[in-house]
Design a protein around this motif. Structure first.
Motif, short mmCIF file in Angstrom:
data_model
loop_
_atom_site.label_atom_id
_atom_site.label_comp_id
_atom_site.label_asym_id
_atom_site.label_seq_id
_atom_site.Cartn_x
_atom_site.Cartn_y
_atom_site.Cartn_z
N ASN A 136 -2.34 -18.80 5.35
CA ASN A 136 -3.29 -17.99 6.12
C ASN A 136 -2.81 -16.55 6.30
O ASN A 136 -3.59 -15.60 6.14
N ILE A 137 -1.55 -16.39 6.62
CA ILE A 137 -1.00 -15.04 6.81
C ILE A 137 -1.06 -14.25 5.50
O ILE A 137 -1.46 -13.08 5.48
N LEU A 138 -0.67 -14.89 4.40
CA LEU A 138 -0.72 -14.21 3.10
C LEU A 138 -2.15 -13.84 2.73
O LEU A 138 -2.41 -12.74 2.23
N SER A 139 -3.08 -14.74 2.98
CA SER A 139 -4.47 -14.45 2.60
C SER A 139 -5.04 -13.32 3.45
O SER A 139 -5.84 -12.52 2.96
N MET A 140 -4.64 -13.23 4.71
CA MET A 140 -5.13 -12.14 5.56
C MET A 140 -4.51 -10.80 5.21
O MET A 140 -5.13 -9.76 5.39
N ILE B 195 -4.87 -8.54 12.82
CA ILE B 195 -4.23 -9.72 12.24
C ILE B 195 -3.24 -10.39 13.21
O ILE B 195 -3.27 -11.61 13.35
N PRO B 196 -2.38 -9.66 13.91
CA PRO B 196 -1.50 -10.34 14.88
C PRO B 196 -2.28 -11.11 15.96
O PRO B 196 -1.86 -12.18 16.39
N ILE B 197 -3.42 -10.58 16.35
CA ILE B 197 -4.26 -11.26 17.34
C ILE B 197 -4.81 -12.56 16.75
O ILE B 197 -4.78 -13.61 17.38
N TRP B 198 -5.30 -12.46 15.51
CA TRP B 198 -5.85 -13.65 14.85
C TRP B 198 -4.76 -14.71 14.64
O TRP B 198 -5.01 -15.90 14.82
N ILE B 199 -3.57 -14.28 14.28
CA ILE B 199 -2.47 -15.23 14.07
C ILE B 199 -2.15 -15.93 15.37
O ILE B 199 -1.94 -17.16 15.41
N LYS B 200 -2.10 -15.18 16.46
CA LYS B 200 -1.82 -15.79 17.77
C LYS B 200 -2.88 -16.82 18.12
O LYS B 200 -2.56 -17.92 18.60
N ILE B 201 -4.15 -16.51 17.85
CA ILE B 201 -5.22 -17.47 18.12
C ILE B 201 -5.03 -18.73 17.31
O ILE B 201 -5.16 -19.85 17.83
#
Length: 66
Positions: free
Chosen positions: A18-22, A55-61
């Protein structure tokens, strides 16, 4: 009836994908994204700067949800 609130176990590779794709995908797909959105280089870069903040917000979610 209450819904279960226990966290599910998620294999760490899913977080990595997910992180790589974002983060990587928009640059790999840059020509396509610029074309379909009719964006200039400046507009594309502005969108990427916006993603850099979001992106950091989305990762936290994602991490909190799973």
């Amino acid at each position: 009836m209450k819904l279960a609130t226990a966290k599910r176990k998620v294999h760490p590779i899913h977080y990595l994908v997910n992180i790589l794709s974002m983060t990587v995908f928009p640059f790999i797909a840059k020509p396509v994204l610029k074309t379909i959105s009719n964006a200039s280089e400046k507009e594309f870069n502005e969108r990427m700067l916006e993603r850099k903040k979001k992106i950091p917000i989305w990762i936290k979610i994602i991490m909190d949800h799973d």
